[in-house]
Design a protein around this motif. Structure first.
Motif, PDB file in Angstrom:
ATOM      1  N   ALA A  86      33.419  33.832  46.578  1.00 23.40           N
ATOM      2  CA  ALA A  86      33.889  35.220  46.604  1.00 23.40           C
ATOM      3  C   ALA A  86      34.800  35.515  45.425  1.00 23.40           C
ATOM      4  CB  ALA A  86      34.609  35.500  47.921  1.00 23.40           C
ATOM      5  N   ILE A  87      35.790  34.648  45.174  1.00 21.19           N
ATOM      6  CA  ILE A  87      36.706  34.897  44.068  1.00 21.19           C
ATOM      7  C   ILE A  87      36.007  34.647  42.736  1.00 21.19           C
ATOM      8  CG2 ILE A  87      37.702  32.585  43.805  1.00 21.19           C
ATOM      9  CD1 ILE A  87      39.602  35.953  43.814  1.00 21.19           C
ATOM     10  N   GLY A  88      34.934  33.862  42.749  1.00 19.80           N
ATOM     11  CA  GLY A  88      34.132  33.687  41.546  1.00 19.80           C
ATOM     12  C   GLY A  88      33.318  34.919  41.205  1.00 19.80           C
ATOM     13  N   LEU A  89      33.139  35.795  42.181  1.00 17.15           N
ATOM     14  CA  LEU A  89      32.391  37.031  41.957  1.00 17.15           C
ATOM     15  C   LEU A  89      33.291  38.193  41.566  1.00 17.15           C
ATOM     16  CD1 LEU A  89      29.888  36.848  44.954  1.00 17.15           C
ATOM     17  CD2 LEU A  89      29.322  36.583  42.540  1.00 17.15           C
ATOM     18  N   THR A  90      34.453  38.322  42.228  1.00 15.00           N
ATOM     19  CA  THR A  90      35.306  39.475  41.972  1.00 15.00           C
ATOM     20  C   THR A  90      36.720  39.212  42.450  1.00 15.00           C
ATOM     21  OG1 THR A  90      35.687  41.812  42.513  1.00 15.00           O
ATOM     22  CG2 THR A  90      34.545  40.495  44.161  1.00 15.00           C
ATOM     23  N   ASN A  91      37.681  39.774  41.723  1.00 12.50           N
ATOM     24  CA  ASN A  91      39.078  39.688  42.148  1.00 12.50           C
ATOM     25  C   ASN A  91      39.335  40.462  43.433  1.00 12.50           C
ATOM     26  OD1 ASN A  91      40.032  38.171  39.854  1.00 12.50           O
ATOM     27  ND2 ASN A  91      39.816  40.029  38.634  1.00 12.50           N
ATOM     28  N   THR A  92      38.455  41.410  43.743  1.00 14.25           N
ATOM     29  CA  THR A  92      38.601  42.181  44.973  1.00 14.25           C
ATOM     30  C   THR A  92      38.585  41.282  46.200  1.00 14.25           C
ATOM     31  OG1 THR A  92      37.560  44.103  43.934  1.00 14.25           O
ATOM     32  CG2 THR A  92      37.577  44.061  46.323  1.00 14.25           C
ATOM     33  N   ALA A  93      37.974  40.115  46.077  1.00 16.47           N
ATOM     34  CA  ALA A  93      37.912  39.193  47.213  1.00 16.47           C
ATOM     35  C   ALA A  93      39.301  38.831  47.717  1.00 16.47           C
ATOM     36  CB  ALA A  93      37.146  37.926  46.820  1.00 16.47           C
ATOM     37  N   ALA A  94      40.276  38.731  46.807  1.00 11.28           N
ATOM     38  CA  ALA A  94      41.626  38.351  47.209  1.00 11.28           C
ATOM     39  C   ALA A  94      42.315  39.450  48.003  1.00 11.28           C
ATOM     40  CB  ALA A  94      42.456  38.004  45.980  1.00 11.28           C
ATOM     41  N   ALA A 151      40.745  28.677  60.180  1.00  5.76           N
ATOM     42  CA  ALA A 151      39.796  29.532  59.459  1.00  5.76           C
ATOM     43  C   ALA A 151      40.508  30.347  58.383  1.00  5.76           C
ATOM     44  CB  ALA A 151      39.075  30.455  60.437  1.00  5.76           C
ATOM     45  N   ALA A 152      41.693  30.859  58.701  1.00  3.55           N
ATOM     46  CA  ALA A 152      42.437  31.656  57.726  1.00  3.55           C
ATOM     47  C   ALA A 152      42.811  30.824  56.506  1.00  3.55           C
ATOM     48  CB  ALA A 152      43.686  32.240  58.379  1.00  3.55           C
ATOM     49  N   VAL A 153      43.285  29.611  56.726  1.00  5.75           N
ATOM     50  CA  VAL A 153      43.648  28.740  55.610  1.00  5.75           C
ATOM     51  C   VAL A 153      42.414  28.416  54.768  1.00  5.75           C
ATOM     52  CG1 VAL A 153      44.522  26.461  54.979  1.00  5.75           C
ATOM     53  CG2 VAL A 153      45.640  27.776  56.798  1.00  5.75           C
ATOM     54  N   ALA A 154      41.310  28.093  55.448  1.00  4.89           N
ATOM     55  CA  ALA A 154      40.087  27.732  54.734  1.00  4.89           C
ATOM     56  C   ALA A 154      39.555  28.893  53.899  1.00  4.89           C
ATOM     57  CB  ALA A 154      39.024  27.268  55.730  1.00  4.89           C
ATOM     58  N   ALA A 155      39.651  30.107  54.436  1.00  4.22           N
ATOM     59  CA  ALA A 155      39.056  31.259  53.755  1.00  4.22           C
ATOM     60  C   ALA A 155      39.944  31.866  52.686  1.00  4.22           C
ATOM     61  CB  ALA A 155      38.698  32.335  54.788  1.00  4.22           C
ATOM     62  N   LEU A 156      41.254  31.613  52.753  1.00  2.00           N
ATOM     63  CA  LEU A 156      42.164  32.324  51.860  1.00  2.00           C
ATOM     64  C   LEU A 156      42.880  31.435  50.852  1.00  2.00           C
ATOM     65  CD1 LEU A 156      43.798  34.768  54.433  1.00  2.00           C
ATOM     66  CD2 LEU A 156      41.809  35.149  52.986  1.00  2.00           C
ATOM     67  N   ALA A 157      42.903  30.141  51.079  1.00  2.00           N
ATOM     68  CA  ALA A 157      43.703  29.267  50.226  1.00  2.00           C
ATOM     69  C   ALA A 157      43.268  29.342  48.762  1.00  2.00           C
ATOM     70  CB  ALA A 157      43.626  27.828  50.740  1.00  2.00           C
ATOM     71  N   TYR A 158      41.996  29.189  48.498  1.00  2.00           N
ATOM     72  CA  TYR A 158      41.540  29.159  47.103  1.00  2.00           C
ATOM     73  C   TYR A 158      41.621  30.532  46.435  1.00  2.00           C
ATOM     74  CZ  TYR A 158      39.091  27.369  43.021  1.00  2.00           C
ATOM     75  OH  TYR A 158      38.776  26.984  41.740  1.00  2.00           O
ATOM     76  N   PRO A 159      41.137  31.608  47.073  1.00  2.00           N
ATOM     77  CA  PRO A 159      41.245  32.915  46.402  1.00  2.00           C
ATOM     78  C   PRO A 159      42.687  33.316  46.102  1.00  2.00           C
ATOM     79  CG  PRO A 159      39.675  33.034  48.203  1.00  2.00           C
ATOM     80  CD  PRO A 159      40.352  31.708  48.321  1.00  2.00           C
ATOM     81  N   ILE A 160      43.563  33.190  47.094  1.00  2.00           N
ATOM     82  CA  ILE A 160      44.949  33.574  46.870  1.00  2.00           C
ATOM     83  C   ILE A 160      45.605  32.620  45.865  1.00  2.00           C
ATOM     84  CG2 ILE A 160      47.182  33.924  47.950  1.00  2.00           C
ATOM     85  CD1 ILE A 160      45.077  35.986  48.727  1.00  2.00           C
ATOM     86  N   GLY A 161      45.329  31.329  46.019  1.00  2.00           N
ATOM     87  CA  GLY A 161      45.922  30.354  45.105  1.00  2.00           C
ATOM     88  C   GLY A 161      45.505  30.577  43.672  1.00  2.00           C
ATOM     89  N   SER A 162      44.236  30.879  43.439  1.00  2.00           N
ATOM     90  CA  SER A 162      43.772  31.098  42.065  1.00  2.00           C
ATOM     91  C   SER A 162      44.410  32.332  41.448  1.00  2.00           C
ATOM     92  CB  SER A 162      42.242  31.213  42.038  1.00  2.00           C
ATOM     93  OG  SER A 162      41.812  32.308  42.839  1.00  2.00           O
ATOM     94  N   LEU A 163      44.618  33.382  42.259  1.00  2.00           N
ATOM     95  CA  LEU A 163      45.270  34.575  41.733  1.00  2.00           C
ATOM     96  C   LEU A 163      46.737  34.312  41.414  1.00  2.00           C
ATOM     97  CD1 LEU A 163      44.081  37.820  43.562  1.00  2.00           C
ATOM     98  CD2 LEU A 163      43.890  37.201  41.166  1.00  2.00           C
ATOM     99  N   VAL A 164      47.402  33.555  42.287  1.00  2.00           N
ATOM    100  CA  VAL A 164      48.810  33.236  42.039  1.00  2.00           C
ATOM    101  C   VAL A 164      48.949  32.430  40.749  1.00  2.00           C
ATOM    102  CG1 VAL A 164      50.773  31.905  42.884  1.00  2.00           C
ATOM    103  CG2 VAL A 164      49.494  33.367  44.462  1.00  2.00           C
ATOM    104  N   VAL A 165      48.102  31.420  40.588  1.00  2.00           N
ATOM    105  CA  VAL A 165      48.151  30.601  39.372  1.00  2.00           C
ATOM    106  C   VAL A 165      47.860  31.459  38.147  1.00  2.00           C
ATOM    107  CG1 VAL A 165      47.061  28.704  38.133  1.00  2.00           C
ATOM    108  CG2 VAL A 165      47.577  28.468  40.569  1.00  2.00           C
ATOM    109  N   SER A 166      46.854  32.322  38.254  1.00  2.00           N
ATOM    110  CA  SER A 166      46.510  33.190  37.124  1.00  2.00           C
ATOM    111  C   SER A 166      47.662  34.120  36.775  1.00  2.00           C
ATOM    112  CB  SER A 166      45.258  34.006  37.460  1.00  2.00           C
ATOM    113  OG  SER A 166      45.009  34.982  36.474  1.00  2.00           O
TER     114      SER A 166
END
Length: 703
Positions: free
Chosen positions: A373-381, A407-422
């Motif tokens: 999802a985050i690989g497709l669009t920032n809107t995913a976050a 489920a929340a951790v699994a679905a949100l950790a990478y998208p939110i984490g990648s935006l924070v790092v970015s």
């Protein structure tokens, strides 16, 4: 997976073959046939799950490539090798599972596909109240969005009452009834074959429909830039050569443009051709299969009919720039189109599977899909937290808090984490420069769920979906999503969210958290009172026909010019063909060094054709990123108006701007007489002409 009926084979006395061979050959044939049928039945799941895992892997490799400064082509080749290895491992594991277990036989979609369990008593008064409130909300919302003098508070309050009543009804049914062992519906060979055929036809149709989208100058232009240079532009690539700061609203997190550019570079074809002739049909097939899988899982009966209605909805209900049909085939090549068309239904599907069985496989797929999802669009976050929050809240109401948290951790950790790092490293994701126009609740409903008859149907699907879906987990998840969206439709809520978060840019997309096409399809699964199953099926077919007829009569189809779509007789790029030809013609000219000044539509097309020709103004919409009051922006707007023939600045005004921007070539339409007369006064001489249609004159700077 359906089993094959046993076939009795009588031995032939004259056959010299041994008895063992006679017994083995029919058995072998039956085994091969069974495996083929099993493969066909499982094909939608294998294709979609495999695509999710593969693209998630590429996204992770792309993000990791920043550490090693790898070229996109190298990352792509590593990804190919990894995919082959994982495919081999998956094939071995699948064979072992097939040898160890036999899937239960299923029948074709009938009147009732749910397992026969004791039905708990239903609170009829609450049910009637929900239905009445849903009807009032749907009708008033559809009417209010047409401009009729009707306060939005009526559909907002009625919808909220319907949503609250619906989730209470589903919760009461969940807690008061028996706890059956979750049994996932298994698609039959016939059902999967139908879904595959429809999906392939959808993919083929994507080749012939073209919608010119202004956003393509960024998304497709980035793929072209990457393919031609085998580099990832961390900085701006439209106004400069990877020198100026990148647009704050577009941090380089999505990987879809990089994937397209790297694929084109490795294969050796133009990035736009790679996207629109190869990848787009594949994405269209996957999006249709994702819709099928969720519809099959959520529909209590007649999933094939529901899927057909859902596909018809996407094709027949387009028109506006925010309709879901517009974000399907016409804009599927953009990451956000694939997000709403494929990721959203698959996320609901994987969450349903996770809450039903809590298997590691379901959790892995949720994680992989969140990366996709985050690989497709920032809107995913932004949309995924709403979706997962709605699902998690529904599960908390029935005591499944551990599963909801995991489920929340699994679905949100990478998208939110990648935006924070970015954001920490690059400072991205600012609202400036994006389409920050705010749309309140009534305008959001009008743009996405539409208005009039179609708006009423969308409202019925929204507020009645939980009552129509398969019992337990599907019904509960839909009820949670309905409640979340109903709260956001209350006047003032979206305004508050905008003020607190500063993301007015995407708030009109909040209805994306629903899998609306599936909910539309569920309308034809309603149990119509009839004395016989045949009459019930006929009545359901009648409902489906009425729905499709309503879409055809009261909506704008995908292929209509009102949807800004052109239908061609052969596969084409998603560009006006004349502009595409002009851009290629300019590319081949013997141009001097420096930027190209041309009419704005040509400058917006050029980056999609080549990154070798730098243009003065790729898109004026993006200038807000660089301060509209700056000389940087004023020069570009001045020159673009001159090239378009909408303004006539003096040579004294034009000359400094041309020098500051280092304009080497000026191309204008032959009808722009003022530009043709003025260019020689500015130190440019005519050197090329193009005949009609699209007749142009080009001037180059005199050294």
């Amino acid at each position: 997976m359906a089993t094959v009926d046993s076939i009795a084979v009588a031995p032939a006395d004259s056959d010299p073959t041994s008895g063992a061979e006679q017994a083995t050959r029919p058995t072998d044939r039956r085994t091969v046939a069974s495996r083929i049928r099993a493969l066909v039945a499982d094909a939608p799941a294998l294709l979609t799950d495999g695509a999710v895992m593969a693209f998630a892997l590429f996204t992770v490799l792309y993000h990791a490539a920043f550490l090693g400064d790898l070229r996109p082509s190298v990352t792509f080749r590593i990804w190919l090798v990894a995919c082959v290895l994982f495919a081999v491992v998956a094939l071995v594991r699948r064979r072992r599972r097939s040898a160890a277990a036999t899937a239960p036989a299923t029948t074709a979609a009938g009147e009732e596909d749910e397992p026969a369990v004791e039905r708990p008593a239903v609170d009829r008064r609450l049910l009637i109240g929900v239905l009445v409130a849903a009807a009032v909300a749907a009708v008033s919302a559809g009417v209010a969005a047409t401009g009729v003098s009707l306060t939005w508070w009526i559909p907002a309050i009625a919808g909220l009452l319907a949503a609250v009543g619906g989730i209470l009804l589903v919760r009461r049914t969940w807690l008061s009834g028996p706890v059956p062992t979750p049994v996932a519906p298994v698609p039959t060979v016939g059902q999967s074959t139908y879904a595959l055929v429809i999906s392939v036809l959808v993919g083929i149709s994507s080749l012939f429909m073209a919608r010119n989208t202004p956003d393509d100058v960024y998304y497709v232009g980035k793929s072209v830039w990457i393919a031609e240079r085998d580099l990832i532009p961390i900085n701006d690539f439209l106004f400069s050569e990877n020198v100026l700061p990148a647009m704050g609203s577009q941090p380089p997190i999505p990987s879809i443009e990089v994937f397209d550019g790297a694929f084109a570079n490795v294969v050796g074809i133009h990035a736009s051709s790679a996207l629109w002739y190869v990848l787009l049909p594949i994405m269209a097939v996957l999006a249709a299969l994702a819709l099928w899988r969720l519809t099959h899982r959520w529909a209590p009966r007649r999933p094939v009919l529901a899927f057909t209605v859902a596909i018809a909805y996407l094709y027949l209900v387009a028109g506006g720039d925010a309709a879901l049909g517009t974000f399907h085939l016409p804009r599927l090549h953009e990451g956000k189109g694939m997000f709403v068309s494929a990721v959203i239904p698959l996320m609901w599907l994987y969450l349903t599977e996770w809450f039903d069985n809590r298997s590691r496989r379901s959790l892995v797929l949720i994680v992989a899909l969140s990366i996709t999802a985050i690989g497709l669009t920032n809107t995913a976050a932004i949309i995924l937290p709403m979706l997962v929050g709605a699902a998690g809240f529904a599960m908390l109401l029935v005591g499944r808090w551990k599963a909801a948290v995991v489920a929340a951790v699994a679905a949100l950790a990478y998208p939110i984490g990648s935006l924070v790092v970015s954001r920490l490293l690059l400072g991205g994701m600012a609202a400036e420069g994006a389409d920050d126009a705010f749309f309140n609740a009534v305008l959001t409903y009008r743009r996405t769920l539409l208005f009039g008859v179609v708006g009423v149907i969308s409202g019925l699907a929204l507020w009645c979906g939980a009552l129509l879906a398969r019992r337990r987990t599907p019904a509960l998840l839909i009820a949670g999503a309905t409640l979340a969206l109903s709260v956001m439709f209350v006047p003032g809520v979206l305004e508050l969210m905008s003020a607190l978060s500063g993301i007015s840019v995407v708030l009109w997309r909040v209805p994306w958290l629903l899998a609306l096409p599936t909910l539309i399809g569920l309308l034809c699964t309603v149990r119509v009172p009839a004395p016989t199953p045949t009459l019930r099926r006929a009545a359901a077919g009648g409902v489906a026909v009425l729905l499709v007829a309503a879409f055809a009569l009261f909506a704008t189809p995908m292929w209509s010019p009102k949807s800004w779509v052109e239908v061609h007789e052969r596969p084409t790029w998603k560009l006006p063909q004349q502009r595409q030809k002009i851009a290629f013609w300019i590319k081949e000219l013997d141009r001097p060094e420096g930027m190209l000044l041309a009419p704005k539509v040509i400058m917006r097309t050029t980056p999609i054709v080549t990154s070798e020709v730098r243009v003065v103004l790729p898109r004026d919409f993006y200038l807000v990123e660089y301060d509209l009051n700056s000389q940087f922006a004023k020069d570009r707007l001045l020159l673009a108006g001159f090239a378009d023939g909408v303004s006539a600045p003096t040579p004294a005004e034009l000359a400094p701007a041309l020098d500051r921007l280092d304009v080497g070539t000026i191309c204008v339409y032959k009808g722009n007489q003022y530009a043709r007369d003025t260019a020689p006064q500015l130190g440019y001489q005519e050197f090329a002409a193009r005949k009609a249609p699209g007749a142009m004159i080009c001037f180059r700077r005199i050294a």
